[in-house]
Design an enzyme around this catalytic site. Structure first.
Site, PDB file in Angstrom:
ATOM      1  N   HIS A  84       0.896  -7.733   1.481  1.00 27.82           N
ATOM      2  CA  HIS A  84       0.102  -8.727   0.767  1.00 27.82           C
ATOM      3  C   HIS A  84       0.967  -9.784   0.086  1.00 27.82           C
ATOM      4  O   HIS A  84       0.453 -10.774  -0.421  1.00 27.82           O
ATOM      5  CB  HIS A  84      -0.827  -8.028  -0.246  1.00 27.82           C
ATOM      6  CG  HIS A  84      -2.029  -7.425   0.409  1.00 27.82           C
ATOM      7  ND1 HIS A  84      -3.306  -7.566  -0.067  1.00 27.82           N
ATOM      8  CD2 HIS A  84      -2.157  -6.693   1.546  1.00 27.82           C
ATOM      9  CE1 HIS A  84      -4.151  -6.934   0.724  1.00 27.82           C
ATOM     10  NE2 HIS A  84      -3.474  -6.391   1.709  1.00 27.82           N
ATOM     11  N   SER A 102      -0.505 -11.205   6.515  1.00 25.73           N
ATOM     12  CA  SER A 102      -0.319 -10.709   7.874  1.00 25.73           C
ATOM     13  C   SER A 102       0.381 -11.747   8.735  1.00 25.73           C
ATOM     14  O   SER A 102       0.185 -12.951   8.562  1.00 25.73           O
ATOM     15  CB  SER A 102      -1.685 -10.396   8.497  1.00 25.73           C
ATOM     16  OG  SER A 102      -2.277  -9.307   7.847  1.00 25.73           O
ATOM     17  N   LYS A 160     -14.875  -6.592  10.981  1.00 29.48           N
ATOM     18  CA  LYS A 160     -14.161  -6.394  12.247  1.00 29.48           C
ATOM     19  C   LYS A 160     -13.460  -5.035  12.262  1.00 29.48           C
ATOM     20  O   LYS A 160     -13.466  -4.322  13.269  1.00 29.48           O
ATOM     21  CB  LYS A 160     -13.142  -7.525  12.430  1.00 29.48           C
ATOM     22  CG  LYS A 160     -12.551  -7.573  13.831  1.00 29.48           C
ATOM     23  CD  LYS A 160     -11.724  -8.830  14.021  1.00 29.48           C
ATOM     24  CE  LYS A 160     -11.015  -8.799  15.356  1.00 29.48           C
ATOM     25  NZ  LYS A 160     -10.211 -10.001  15.595  1.00 29.48           N
ATOM     26  N   ASP A 161     -12.863  -4.653  11.127  1.00 34.14           N
ATOM     27  CA  ASP A 161     -12.212  -3.344  11.035  1.00 34.14           C
ATOM     28  C   ASP A 161     -13.234  -2.213  11.155  1.00 34.14           C
ATOM     29  O   ASP A 161     -12.951  -1.170  11.755  1.00 34.14           O
ATOM     30  CB  ASP A 161     -11.447  -3.212   9.709  1.00 34.14           C
ATOM     31  CG  ASP A 161     -10.107  -3.938   9.750  1.00 34.14           C
ATOM     32  OD1 ASP A 161      -9.773  -4.489  10.818  1.00 34.14           O
ATOM     33  OD2 ASP A 161      -9.407  -3.963   8.727  1.00 34.14           O
ATOM     34  N   GLU A 176       4.767  18.871  20.758  1.00 33.37           N
ATOM     35  CA  GLU A 176       3.524  18.125  20.873  1.00 33.37           C
ATOM     36  C   GLU A 176       3.794  16.812  21.600  1.00 33.37           C
ATOM     37  O   GLU A 176       4.919  16.304  21.583  1.00 33.37           O
ATOM     38  CB  GLU A 176       2.966  17.843  19.472  1.00 33.37           C
ATOM     39  CG  GLU A 176       2.434  19.084  18.791  1.00 33.37           C
ATOM     40  CD  GLU A 176       1.044  19.444  19.253  1.00 33.37           C
ATOM     41  OE1 GLU A 176       0.932  20.071  20.323  1.00 33.37           O
ATOM     42  OE2 GLU A 176       0.068  19.094  18.567  1.00 33.37           O
TER      43      GLU A 176
END
Lengths: 253, 434
Positions: free
Chosen positions: B213, B217, B241-242, B285
């Protein structure tokens, strides 16, 4: 400390040994199990027949330590039947007020009684081989139910040139092909109360269904819930997409 | 920091003393975000949501779990059989680990493609790499807890890696184990650390978000925002959107949880741990497979360094060099969209990582193609390991000098307007439906 180095080097070469051991085993064919798929459920008849096969054939050597008699109500037996089954078993309990261990008849809350007192006793009774617990067998093998069914129906006379040591048997699906368990199922070896013909294939299929249930008793609840969750999420996601389009369209104008 | 226009008097009273509402208004509502972010920018918030899910399910699981070698396996089975919806909580936790890694891997490769690690976001990137390392440690510790065969032998193999350190290696391994083999003391401390590390991750994630922040972005064009035309408030545009992205993720995740919960696991882990019986094939894994391949690819000694130590160094270096990536790639252009050569080698790296994963899943001595016995997985592993390091250590510094980037647009808004005035069709949105 030298052991540690051995373990690590062991792990480095493990893979080569693995390919040797597993090289000759066939991959068992896929079966059409009723518990497969989006809506899979267990066939109660097969479960109960499978329990009978386990009880009359497998239970002599193989434990089912994670399952309790009370769980048998889930395969369609009534509480009375379960009480009767439990009561027919002898459970070691104690110590009592005098400090003595004692034997009593089983209760539905008891776990399945183990066939042997301990691992050593099991080995001693089975030519040195340990009959593994079957509670999770279907989950603990590559191929799952298909493998178990394959194993139970995969016994053969020795193949050309394969020497079978004393106390070992040839199975085309077992890794390495030499298994210490003799073919456990024989044609008409048991009698089903529902008059189903007890062929080897039938019994292998039934006991595989039963052991799939002991391994994943939640499977029916899981799949029923899964459908609801998926339907909900797909609708929700569709709505969220519509909202997203709408909110962003304000931006474009 | 300007105060929010709150009308509710209680909110005002609180905000005057502790500006939480102002903070939320700034960081979640107004927070100016480039308007051209594509769906690859969903994976950060998605990772955060999965982290919270893992902590919540993990805390519930810990209420029923017993960290003791004699009871651990059975207590997990008790969760599966007797705890109400215990199977659901455990399967969400189990598959959540895999989902977390898929999301974070995509998040990282998004950063690699669009140059999100470049100035002024170097620390943001390095904190992210630290989160990856912490995640790997946490996942490894967690995989040991059910105390199945793979838990035990995985723990044995991985802790033994530290014995490769010269002189002090073996004392370190004994110290890690709390004994002379992987045993109850090991399981207990692994449980304790598996509980602790997720909260450390939360701490680093907070720093990651603070760093994010600070400069905002990055975006698909990779140029700085130049003004209000380039930016939109986080809410409602990116919250919705998220959320939509979260919905898509949950549908896919549910398919695994409800219909293939053990697909990504190993059957051997449903066999209780047995220190006397080594499983035929110890594999980690899936998310560790590329690193496992790098570890095994070093089969030769260099001077006094033996192959095992070099393998361990190479494995840690494969993540370690991500820390210095901002200084390896000196190209002033961020987005691969304007870097014609880098763009192609980026995809080579992606394929290389998949190949490393395949190599890690296979036995080193097996032939890659049946009938071609001379070419084994170990050879493929060496080649792909070599490319991995070549890409970061040689190619990126070289490209910074020799590559001629395509011309950059003057602003984020410019290519959008140039693209016919329809922002949804702008080049910045390759994944979005028109």
């Amino acid at each position: 400390m030298h052991k540690l180095a051995t373990i690590v080097s062991l792990w480095m070469v493990i893979a080569s040994g693995h390919s040797l051991a597993a090289g000759s085993a066939l991959v068992p064919a896929k079966q059409n199990w009723s518990f497969n798929g989006l809506f899979g459920t267990f066939d109660r008849g097969a479960l109960q027949r499978g329990y009978q096969v386990y009880n009359e054939v497998c239970a002599g050597c193989h434990g089912l330590r994670l399952v309790a008699y009370r769980n048998l109500t889930e395969i369609g037996l009534t509480e009375q039947q379960v009480k009767k089954i439990a009561a027919s078993k002898t459970v070691k309990d104690g110590p009592n007020d005098e400090g003595e261990m004692y034997e009593r008849s089983g209760r539905p809350s008891d776990r399945f009684v183990m066939p042997f007192a301990n691992k050593n006793a099991a080995r001693a009774a089975n030519n040195g081989a340990y009959p593994p617990d079957l509670s999770l067998m279907v989950k603990a093998r590559v191929g799952g139910a298909d493998y178990l069914y394959g194993l139970l129906t995969g016994y053969q006379e020795t193949k050309k040139g394969v020497e079978i040591p004393e106390g070992m048997y040839y199975n085309k699906y077992y890794p390495g092909n030499l298994i210490a368990m003799p073919s456990p199922l024989v044609e008409e070896g048991i009698e089903y109360p529902d008059k189903t013909k007890a062929t080897v294939k039938q019994m292998a299929q039934d006991v595989t269904v039963f052991l799939s249930w002991t391994a994943e008793p939640e499977i029916e609840q899981r799949k029923r819930l899964g459908i609801k969750v998926l339907l909900f999420l797909i609708i929700l996601t569709g709505l969220l997409y519509a909202i997203k389009k709408r909110v962003w369209s304000q931006l474009h104008n | 920091m300007s105060k929010t226009n709150q009308t509710n008097s209680v909110v005002k009273w609180v905000d005057d003393r502790l500006p939480v509402f102002t903070f939320m208004q700034h960081e979640l509502h107004e927070y100016p975000t480039p308007k051209n972010l594509n769906y690859f920018w969903n994976f950060g918030s998605l990772a955060g949501i999965v982290l919270v899910t893992m902590i919540v399910t993990g805390i519930v699981l810990s209420m029923h779990y017993t960290p003791h070698v004699d009871y651990a396996f059975d207590s997990v089975e008790r969760i599966m059989r007797d705890v109400n919806h215990g199977w659901l909580i455990r399967y969400v936790h189990m598959n959540g680990a895999s989902a977390f890694f898929i999301i974070v891997f995509i998040h990282i490769f998004r950063g690699l493609y669009y140059g999100s690690y470049k100035a002024p976001r170097e620390l943001l990137w390095m904190l992210g790499v630290l989160i990856l390392l912490l995640m790997m440690a946490t996942a490894f510790l967690g995989y040991v807890l059910p105390w199945g065969q793979m838990s035990f032998w995985g723990a044995t193999v991985i802790t033994n890696l530290f014995s490769a350190i010269p002189l002090i290696g073996e004392p370190i391994v004994t110290w890690l184990w709390g004994g002379f083999s992987v045993d109850n003391a090991t399981l207990n401390r692994f449980f304790s650390l598996h509980f602790l590390l997720p909260f450390v991750i939360v701490g680093v994630v907070v720093l990651h978000i603070v760093a994010l922040h600070t400069h905002g972005s990055n975006n698909p064009v990779g140029i700085d925002t130049t003004g209000n035309d380039d930016q939109i408030p986080f809410h409602p545009y990116y919250t919705v959107k998220d959320l939509f992205g979260l919905g898509v993720f949950l549908v896919l995740f549910s398919l695994f949880v409800f219909y293939a919960p053990n697909y990504l696991g190993h059957p051997d882990n449903y066999i209780p741990a047995d220190p006397l019986q080594t499983p035929p094939h110890i594999v980690p894994e899936w998310y560790f497979l590329p690193f496992y391949a790098i570890l095994r690819s070093i089969t030769f000694d260099i001077w006094f360094l033996d192959a095992k130590l070099l393998g361990v160094i190479a494995m840690f270096a494969s993540i370690g060099l991500l820390f210095i990536l901002p200084w390896l790639d000196r190209s002033p252009v961020r987005s691969a969209r304007f870097r014609p050569i880098y763009r192609q080698f980026y995809w080579v790296l992606v394929i290389d990582c998949f190949i490393l994963g395949i190599v890690g899943a296979n036995s080193p001595d097996d032939p890659v193609f049946s009938g071609l016995d001379g070419f084994q997985f170990i050879h493929l592993g060496m080649m792909s390991t070599a490319y991995y390091f070549f890409h970061f250590l040689i190619l990126l510094p070289l490209l910074s000098v020799i590559e001629k980037p395509d011309p950059l647009p003057a602003s984020i808004n410019e290519p959008i307007l140039g693209g016919g005035g329809n922002a949804a069709l702008a080049p910045g949105k390759p994944m979005e439906k028109p």
